[in-house]
Design a protein around this motif. Structure first.
Motif, PDB file in Angstrom:
ATOM      1  N   PRO A   1      70.539  17.675  93.467  1.00  0.00           N
ATOM      2  CA  PRO A   1      70.459  16.625  94.479  1.00  0.00           C
ATOM      3  C   PRO A   1      71.858  16.158  94.886  1.00  0.00           C
ATOM      4  O   PRO A   1      72.752  16.090  94.034  1.00  0.00           O
ATOM      5  CB  PRO A   1      69.689  15.505  93.772  1.00  0.00           C
TER       6      PRO A   1
ATOM      7  N   PHE B   1      71.620  20.090  84.405  1.00  0.00           N
ATOM      8  CA  PHE B   1      71.363  18.678  84.661  1.00  0.00           C
ATOM      9  C   PHE B   1      70.154  18.246  83.856  1.00  0.00           C
ATOM     10  O   PHE B   1      69.030  18.475  84.255  1.00  0.00           O
ATOM     11  CB  PHE B   1      71.107  18.470  86.165  1.00  0.00           C
ATOM     12  N   ASP B   2      70.374  17.683  82.689  1.00  0.00           N
ATOM     13  CA  ASP B   2      69.293  17.129  81.889  1.00  0.00           C
ATOM     14  C   ASP B   2      69.900  16.027  81.024  1.00  0.00           C
ATOM     15  O   ASP B   2      70.311  16.258  79.890  1.00  0.00           O
ATOM     16  CB  ASP B   2      68.643  18.220  81.030  1.00  0.00           C
ATOM     17  N   PRO B   3      70.004  14.799  81.594  1.00  0.00           N
ATOM     18  CA  PRO B   3      70.701  13.726  80.879  1.00  0.00           C
ATOM     19  C   PRO B   3      70.126  13.464  79.498  1.00  0.00           C
ATOM     20  O   PRO B   3      70.867  13.132  78.564  1.00  0.00           O
ATOM     21  CB  PRO B   3      70.497  12.509  81.778  1.00  0.00           C
ATOM     22  N   GLN B   4      68.803  13.650  79.334  1.00  0.00           N
ATOM     23  CA  GLN B   4      68.210  13.373  78.020  1.00  0.00           C
ATOM     24  C   GLN B   4      68.708  14.377  76.991  1.00  0.00           C
ATOM     25  O   GLN B   4      69.103  14.007  75.890  1.00  0.00           O
ATOM     26  CB  GLN B   4      66.685  13.425  78.119  1.00  0.00           C
TER      27      GLN B   4
ATOM     28  N   GLN C   1      71.217  13.841  73.663  1.00  0.00           N
ATOM     29  CA  GLN C   1      70.894  14.265  72.291  1.00  0.00           C
ATOM     30  C   GLN C   1      71.943  15.227  71.752  1.00  0.00           C
ATOM     31  O   GLN C   1      72.337  15.131  70.593  1.00  0.00           O
ATOM     32  CB  GLN C   1      69.521  14.933  72.258  1.00  0.00           C
TER      33      GLN C   1
ATOM     34  N   ALA D   1      64.613   9.502  71.888  1.00  0.00           N
ATOM     35  CA  ALA D   1      64.143  10.518  72.834  1.00  0.00           C
ATOM     36  C   ALA D   1      62.632  10.563  72.864  1.00  0.00           C
ATOM     37  O   ALA D   1      62.024  10.790  73.913  1.00  0.00           O
ATOM     38  CB  ALA D   1      64.712  11.882  72.448  1.00  0.00           C
TER      39      ALA D   1
ATOM     40  N   GLY E   1      65.864  13.772  89.164  1.00  0.00           N
ATOM     41  CA  GLY E   1      65.731  14.832  88.164  1.00  0.00           C
ATOM     42  C   GLY E   1      65.966  14.374  86.746  1.00  0.00           C
ATOM     43  O   GLY E   1      65.978  15.177  85.826  1.00  0.00           O
ATOM     44  N   VAL E   2      66.146  13.061  86.551  1.00  0.00           N
ATOM     45  CA  VAL E   2      66.455  12.552  85.213  1.00  0.00           C
ATOM     46  C   VAL E   2      65.265  12.749  84.279  1.00  0.00           C
ATOM     47  O   VAL E   2      65.418  12.880  83.071  1.00  0.00           O
ATOM     48  CB  VAL E   2      66.897  11.071  85.285  1.00  0.00           C
ATOM     49  N   VAL E   3      64.050  12.807  84.833  1.00  0.00           N
ATOM     50  CA  VAL E   3      62.856  12.955  83.991  1.00  0.00           C
ATOM     51  C   VAL E   3      62.790  14.370  83.410  1.00  0.00           C
ATOM     52  O   VAL E   3      62.367  14.559  82.267  1.00  0.00           O
ATOM     53  CB  VAL E   3      61.581  12.644  84.803  1.00  0.00           C
ATOM     54  N   ALA E   4      63.225  15.344  84.198  1.00  0.00           N
ATOM     55  CA  ALA E   4      63.376  16.723  83.723  1.00  0.00           C
ATOM     56  C   ALA E   4      62.141  17.260  83.009  1.00  0.00           C
ATOM     57  O   ALA E   4      62.236  17.863  81.946  1.00  0.00           O
ATOM     58  CB  ALA E   4      64.611  16.856  82.827  1.00  0.00           C
TER      59      ALA E   4
ATOM     60  N   ARG F   1      59.660  15.859  81.381  1.00  0.00           N
ATOM     61  CA  ARG F   1      59.090  15.209  80.196  1.00  0.00           C
ATOM     62  C   ARG F   1      57.665  14.701  80.434  1.00  0.00           C
ATOM     63  O   ARG F   1      56.874  14.572  79.507  1.00  0.00           O
ATOM     64  CB  ARG F   1      59.954  14.043  79.728  1.00  0.00           C
TER      65      ARG F   1
END
Lengths: 374, 311
Positions: free
Chosen positions: A57, A211-214, A218, B14, B218-221, B223
């Motif tokens: 994006p 791009f995967d902030p989560q 971790q 998480a 796209g932060v959810v990616a 989940r």
């Protein structure tokens, strides 16, 4: 093409041969050497349509944002032409469909802002009067150029600061995939750190995403828990910087200035800037001078280190800046042998200089980097 | 030891997103409505929480707005699936696309802004200073305790130890019989689906107010999809659902720790761990222990719209 009904053992073996040949091709580097193709015909500015196909994006504050700034620079330089863009194009047949749509929509020039490979190749092959540019591309055509950044130089310079600011000498790296950008980034960063701390090592974690902030959060936590005190990575967001800020570690980022996410942790960033490149290529296209190029945007003009973070000591900054100046004036090249891989084999002989092509296609880790070559 | 404590700590952080979203999905599926819009709801909640906190500075208000946005979207979804009785799967997919797209469009001016105020970890006297458990269990933000302790216990009690819970499960198992017994089937389905959507959206608020404190598209990616899968894995039970979320967070973290410590396993195998683990845990108990089939079974009336005149 291959039906399971008629799949004999011979057919199966042939498939293996085809797969093997396909595997060999990209390893040989450039498929067609650069040559002077006939330039594409000029286009009047008011008739021109320049299209951008993005991987992420435009609001990511990172990679795609930087490309979007480039598009805005094109709009400012040529106010009469038409631009269009599509964000978050998946790496699937959808990409082909979107690029084909650009062509159907009379685009004169299409920029693909990351490596879409075969999904773009077919489209470019069938639209010989449209100019294509693929970022990080590896198979040029008569009308398909490639461009990327020589980011290994700023990575080396940032590595000097990182090495000086890491008491433990353990650096961490949040990697996307084991691809050449990641190999050259990790290797250059560690070489920079080793120029001030010869004992430094680098540990990489692959998270299988740009791009995967989560996941990046971790991974950053796992690296710091494991004793790393400076983090680097190739993410399009600030996840691991925020971890470093919270845990009192330091971080070097990619793409843009992200210090507001972690002012104490921020050392610097590998800043990318496509504005001049895009404006120049669009100018060549409009003027009827365009032939495909294979560009690596040079250190200092397209890719650079950001202004140092507030926690970087003055003497560290001065030292890194001095090295940067000597790289820029050509008096120093960090990528000179002897370089060994992780198994101790000499890959670059003593005194030999790695060429830009070798740096671009770097696909092995130097000794001291772990987590990429297994 | 320190590494294990860190691993458990991030597993909670998480896993919280998955656990809360899965709890919401348990509510909806127990009354017989499958909501595949979780991914979009998380995105909407994550975005609206950031927008609220950036504008007002209050994380509580941010969470409240996320829940409210979820409730309203859930009511739209429930109107379509319960009142109008449109296909639940298609409506759920539509909700995912609408939610993701709307969050991306509305959130655009706010992406790249760090959240100024988040839920910071609570310091509990004595407990937080314990050597191992202090970091692993007692230095979390308040939402973790709500998600992993208060909500699942309360929902478990409500669903399995009250008459209302029995009615609720009856609606999911056999709406016709429940209707004959005088239970308001439509009302139950409508409100629990909406409430479930509110929790899913709240999971998005949790995500951007604690774990990843900024909004970007796209932060959810993906989940949200995992949360839907975990509900099946958890046998449609609230306590199991949060444990499944925790386990998933733990195994994901384990993969990263394995890479950081250079375990002699390929990185791609380590990244596969959460999915391999889920599949193994889904299949093994059912294969080895017959009774599990009945215990883990989905409600009978799931995905079937209820028409009173056709029972």
């Amino acid at each position: 093409m291959i039906s399971t009904k008629s799949l004999s053992r011979r057919g199966f073996l042939n498939m293996g041969v085809a797969a093997g040949a396909g595997y060999l091709l990209p390893k040989t580097g450039l498929i067609s050497p650069a040559h002077a193709a006939t330039p594409l015909a000029p286009v009047a500015e008011e008739d021109a349509h320049i299209a951008f196909g993005h991987t992420g994006p435009t609001s990511d504050e990172g990679w795609t944002w930087a490309h979007d700034q480039g598009m805005k620079a094109v709009e400012a330089a040529f106010p009469k032409l038409r631009t269009s863009y599509v964000e978050s194009i998946p790496y699937s047949a959808d990409a082909t469909r979107i690029f084909r749509q650009f062509v159907a929509d009379d685009a004169n020039m299409v920029f693909a802002t990351s490596n879409y490979g075969d999904f773009l190749y077919d489209v470019a092959n069938r639209a010989p009067d449209v100019a294509f540019y693929e970022c990080d591309g590896r198979s040029p055509l008569e009308n398909l150029g490639t461009f990327y950044l020589s980011h290994w130089y700023p990575s080396y310079v940032a590595g000097i600061a990182a090495g000086a600011m890491s008491p433990s000498g353990k650096l961490g790296y949040v990697a996307s995939f084991p691809v050449p950008s990641v190999y050259s980034g990790t290797n250059a960063f560690l070489m920079g750190a080793r120029s001030v701390n010869p004992e430094a090592t680098l540990q990489a974690i692959v998270i299988n995403s740009w791009f995967d902030p989560q996941a990046a959060t971790q991974a950053g936590t796992a690296l710091i828990d494991n004793g790393c005190d400076v983090l680097f990575g190739i993410m399009d967001e600030a996840g691991y910087l925020q971890v470093a800020e919270e845990r009192g570690a330091k971080a070097v980022m990619w793409n843009t200035d992200l210090r507001r996410y972690g002012p104490n942790a921020y050392i610097s960033s590998i800043i990318v800037d496509f504005k001049d490149f895009y404006v120049e290529q669009v100018r060549r296209r409009l003027a009827g001078e365009w032939t495909p190029t294979q560009d690596l945007l040079p250190f200092g003009n397209g890719v650079d280190v950001d202004a140092w973070g507030e926690s970087v000591p003055a003497e560290v900054a001065a030292k890194a800046d001095a090295v940067k100046a000597s790289i820029l004036d050509g008096s120093f090249n960090p990528f000179v042998g002897e370089l060994k891989d992780t198994k101790g084999n000499v890959k670059v002989a003593k005194g030999a200089t790695m060429s830009e092509q070798e740096l671009y296609h770097w696909n092995w880790s130097i000794e001291g980097v772990s987590g990429l070559d297994s | 030891m320190d590494i294990l404590a860190g691993l458990i700590q991030t597993a909670f952080l998480a896993g919280g997103v998955l656990a809360l979203a899965a709890l919401g999905e348990v509510l909806a599926e127990r009354v017989g409505v499958v909501n595949l819009g979780v991914e979009g709801l998380i995105a909407l909640g994550a975005m609206s929480a950031v927008v609220t906190v950036v504008s007002t500075g209050s994380p509580w208000l941010g969470l409240g707005v996320a829940l409210l946005v979820g409730l309203l979207s859930g009511m739209v979804f429930a109107t379509a699936t319960v009142v109008v009785r449109a296909n639940q799967i298609l409506c759920g997919l539509a909700l995912t696309y609408i939610g993701t797209g709307m969050a991306a469009t509305i959130g655009k001016p706010f992406s790249g802004t760090p959240v100024p105020e988040t839920f910071s970890p609570l310091h509990i006297p004595v407990l937080s200073d314990l050597p191992f458990f202090g970091r692993a269990l007692f230095s979390h933000n308040i939402l973790i305790y709500v998600i992993f302790l208060i909500l699942p216990l309360a929902l478990h009690y409500m669903m399995f130890y009250t008459r209302h819970g029995l009615n609720m499960r009856a609606v999911g198992e056999n709406p016709a019989a429940a209707d004959a017994a005088g239970i308001p089937v439509m009302k139950m389905r409508f409100w629990y689906t909406s409430l479930g959507a509110a929790l899913a959206s709240g999971a998005g608020g949790y995500l951007t107010l604690t774990f990843v404190p900024s909004w970007s598209e796209g932060v959810v990616a993906g989940r949200g999809w995992i949360a839907v899968a975990l509900v099946i894995f958890a046998g449609f039970r609230p306590i199991n659902a949060v444990l499944a979320g925790l386990l998933f967070g733990f195994v994901t973290g384990l993969g990263f720790v394995g890479q950081a410590r250079n375990w002699p396993v390929a990185a791609s195998i380590l990244s596969m761990l959460p999915y391999l683990g889920t599949m193994a845990l889904m299949i093994l108990p059912v294969v080895t222990w017959q009774r599990m089939r009945r215990l883990m079974a989905a409600p009978d009336g799931i995905t079937a719209p209820y028409f009173r005149d056709q029972r």
